[in-house]
Enzyme design. Structure first.
Site, PDB file in Angstrom:
ATOM      1  N   SER A 583       0.851  -1.192   0.000  1.00 52.56           N
ATOM      2  CA  SER A 583       0.000   0.000   0.000  1.00 52.56           C
ATOM      3  C   SER A 583       0.882   1.235   0.000  1.00 52.56           C
ATOM      4  O   SER A 583       2.009   1.211   0.498  1.00 52.56           O
ATOM      5  CB  SER A 583      -0.908   0.030   1.230  1.00 52.56           C
ATOM      6  OG  SER A 583      -1.573   1.270   1.348  1.00 52.56           O
ATOM      7  N   TYR A 596      -2.565  -0.019  10.771  1.00 53.19           N
ATOM      8  CA  TYR A 596      -2.548  -0.430   9.367  1.00 53.19           C
ATOM      9  C   TYR A 596      -1.286   0.076   8.669  1.00 53.19           C
ATOM     10  O   TYR A 596      -0.587  -0.678   7.975  1.00 53.19           O
ATOM     11  CB  TYR A 596      -3.796   0.104   8.673  1.00 53.19           C
ATOM     12  CG  TYR A 596      -3.889  -0.249   7.199  1.00 53.19           C
ATOM     13  CD1 TYR A 596      -4.266  -1.523   6.795  1.00 53.19           C
ATOM     14  CD2 TYR A 596      -3.608   0.697   6.216  1.00 53.19           C
ATOM     15  CE1 TYR A 596      -4.356  -1.855   5.454  1.00 53.19           C
ATOM     16  CE2 TYR A 596      -3.692   0.380   4.870  1.00 53.19           C
ATOM     17  CZ  TYR A 596      -4.068  -0.895   4.490  1.00 53.19           C
ATOM     18  OH  TYR A 596      -4.154  -1.211   3.167  1.00 53.19           O
TER      19      TYR A 596
END
Length: 706
Positions: A583, A596
């Site tokens: 990501s 995260y």
């Protein structure tokens, strides 16, 4: 006799009078109907095997006069799935007139090009080598099949006498002759010398049967095969135990599958030393009976008899000298033992080629075995794709049935090696191979993509399949996986994928998923770590449970899936790829994202560490960094989307536009975009790249790798 009174024990009677009545007057339609019924019963013929035909009157487009036309299965087709587009249509008189210019057996291959001068329908499929076999016989409907029961008699040492006795002279016999123009003439001669016969047995090859209508041909075919099967059934055991009795016992089912899954990647590595191969495994009872038998050592080296069997299974199988319960945990030791077995097989094959080759023979092909027999465990087959590997296994099972029957009533005989070579390296077969489409970029590659029942994972799996790979789709959601499994079957067929439940936090499910890959395809080449989840909360609301879940799924999951995948890749010793879908959050600091974002950063650095360690194994590790891929994503279905919308002060439905506007390209990112990036890494152009990061985020300056 009415169709309702037809009963068969050894073949399937599938004729439906109502369906046939709808085709009344359409001889070609009835040919296709009959062909599909025959092809639906693997006891009659296997995939791609055999051919069927009909002759009927049609208007000559040049003269307007009625002329006799033959419709016959074209080159490379399959009668079970035959459609009109798969037929070749030829003028019967022109085809038969080729006899006037035939120069003899030595020149029969030149006749194939002349078939094109006989074509009636310019949209025809290319005529096959078997065209004259149908054209030189006068019957309106003809079936040429390769039923195990018939070939067992055809391959028996005294098969000709058995046919004479069994059918009382109503079935002719033609000794082995390679398919082609000469065999067509021999069939014609056999009929002339034996008027009134109902069919012809081809020595070591197969069966020709016929009728004046589609139905008569269908029933005649079934009746002849049924009688052959009855005869075999009556004789099993009379000469003693089948295949001389059992030399050893199979290990239990679960143990067989575990052994096969452990060994398959090693075998695949050996078989892929010239080009990547896909595997297939079966422990069918018929296979086990043969490979566990006393007669295995005598019969296996003989190879097959029917040319259709032989072309798909090679001159003979490789029989492994491993105990069924052998400890296979020491990969190095197992490889050392198998090295000599493969070297011996390759030397045998090279000697076979050099002994039998002609001055104009094509160059020697892959010297590795197609069929590998593991007594007590099962049979492996390896080929350029899954369908070819599966069909090779089916054909060798047919060959086992043939050997079983021939040994029951007489003594099995295989094709002489020179005849076998003449089929395998036939210039016409070579020309057919040269006409095959070029392999796709991922042909022969096996990919396991975690979380591939939806979202980015599914898009990657579909892209890889479109590029030629076989894939193992998986998910921790059984219902979602079931839906994806059905979707993939409908879109790509039964051979292109396997499905497995996989929870990346559960090592046992990871192991089982890789076992699925090994049993279905032989191993794995590409591992894509895509499964994930997202939790977006301010630090004061972030719980320890949230933290552990994120790190278990994203970091530990990536580690475990990679670890198991690398173990298989090392067994294969042909390199591989690990792709990690990370990501932009691995590089960008944003609000409400401590768990995260830091887990994604750990994924990214773990990728670098793996790349540094695995380069010596020629295993490449690369990263794709997406951002804001909302379409079909479970991540965005709930609290994550709400959390991100809250963090950025927008509504949930405004998120796609919000994310697009903040990119340099002002683009919404889709799952297909990520799939394209993955293909870029594994498609062949970046084979010397590892440890890289490819951003697919529309351009987020803060995520630039620096």
């Amino acid at each position: 006799m009415s169709s309702t009174t037809k009963t068969f024990q050894h073949v399937s009677y599938l004729w439906d009078e109502a369906k046939a009545a709808e085709l009344a007057g359409d001889e070609v339609g009835l040919l296709i109907y009959r062909s599909n019924l025959l092809g639906a019963d693997l006891r009659l013929t296997n995939y791609g095997g055999g051919n069927t035909s009909c002759k009927a009157m049609a208007k000559d487009p040049l003269t307007g006069q009625d002329t006799e036309v033959m419709w016959v299965k074209g080159s490379g087709g399959d009668i079970g799935t035959l459609k009109r587009s798969g037929l070749a249509a030829l003028y019967v008189d022109r085809l038969r007139s080729l006899k006037n210019i035939y120069r003899g057996l030595e020149f029969e291959d030149e006749m194939v090009e002349l078939f094109n001068h006989c074509i009636f329908d310019l949209a025809s499929k290319a005529p096959s080598i078997d065209t004259p076999l149908h054209g030189f016989l006068p019957f309106k409907h003809i079936d040429h099949l390769h039923p195990d029961a018939a070939i067992a008699i055809a391959a028996a040492k005294d098969g000709k006498q058995i046919v004479q006795d069994l059918f009382g002279g109503t079935l002719g016999w033609v000794d082995w002759q390679r398919p082609g123009f000469e065999l067509g003439l021999q069939l014609e001669q056999c009929l002339q010398e034996n008027p009134g016969i109902r069919g012809i047995m081809l020595g070591s090859h197969g069966l020709f049967t016929w009728g004046d209508t589609a139905y008569e041909s269908y029933v005649n075919t079934l009746e002849v095969i049924e009688r052959c099967a009855e005869y075999l059934e009556e004789n099993y055991g009379k000469k003693g135990p089948i295949f001389g009795g059992q030399k050893l016992e199979s290990i239990e089912k679960d143990a067989r599958l575990k052994q096969a899954a452990t060994l398959a990647p090693i075998l695949r590595g050996f078989c892929s030393n010239q080009q990547p191969m896909i595997g297939h495994f079966t422990d069918d009872d018929r296979v086990l009976q043969f490979i566990n038998s006393v007669d295995l050592d005598r019969l296996a080296p003989m190879g097959t008899s029917c040319p259709d069997h032989f072309l798909r299974t090679k001159i003979s199988p490789l029989v492994l000298e491993l105990a069924p319960d052998e400890d296979l945990s020491d990969t190095k030791a197992v490889k050392e033992r198998l090295t000599s077995a493969f070297e011996s097989y390759r030397a045998m094959y090279e000697d076979y080629y050099n002994t039998c080759k002609h001055p104009n023979s094509p160059a020697i092909r892959d010297k590795n075995p197609v069929v590998i027999l593991y007594p007590g465990v099962g049979m492996f087959t390896f080929a350029k794709d899954k369908q070819t590997a599966r069909v090779a296994a089916e054909f060798y099972t047919n060959a086992i049935n043939v050997m079983r029957g021939a040994e029951a009533v007489s003594e099995y005989t295989s094709l002489p090696r020179q005849e076998a070579f003449n089929i395998e390296y036939w210039l016409l077969e070579e020309a057919k191979l040269q006409r095959m489409p070029k392999p796709k970029p991922l042909s022969g590659r096996i990919a396991l993509i975690t979380g591939s029942a939806g979202g980015i994972g599914k898009a990657i799996a579909k892209r890889f399949q479109a590029e030629g790979a076989v894939v193992v789709i998986n998910d921790n959601d059984a219902d979602r996986l079931k839906g994806a499994d059905e979707e993939f079957k409908q879109q790509y067929g039964k051979d292109a994928h396997a499905a497995a439940l996989l929870d990346v936090t559960d090592a046992e499910t990871i192991r089982k998923a890789y076992e699925t890959a090994a049993l279905a395809f032989g191993g794995v080449d590409i591992v894509v770590n895509c499964a994930g989840l997202s939790i977006s909360k301010p630090i004061e609301e972030h719980t320890e449970k949230d933290w552990d879940l994120l790190y278990d799924v994203l970091v530990k999951g990536q580690f475990l899936v990679t670890q198991y995948g690398v173990e298989i890749m090392r067994k294969q010793d042909i390199g591989g790829d690990v792709l990690n879908i990370v990501s932009k959050n691995a590089l960008v600091s944003g609000p409400n994202n401590a768990g995260y974002g830091s887990a994604k950063a750990a994924q990214l650095h773990l990728s670098r560490l793996n790349a540094a360690e695995l380069g010596k194994d020629h295993i490449r590790v690369n990263v794709v960094n997406p951002d804001a891929v909302i379409s079909d994503s479970k991540i965005w279905a709930g609290a994550w989307a709400e959390g991100r919308a809250k963090a950025y002060g927008v509504k949930v439905e405004e998120l796609p536009a919000y994310y697009a506007k903040r990119t340099l390209l002002n683009e919404i990112i889709l799952p297909d975009d990520i799939a394209s990036a993955c293909f870029a890494f594994v498609g062949g152009l970046l084979n010397k790249s590892t440890g890289n990061v490819l951003n697919v985020d529309g351009g987020v300056a803060m995520a630039f790798v620096r």
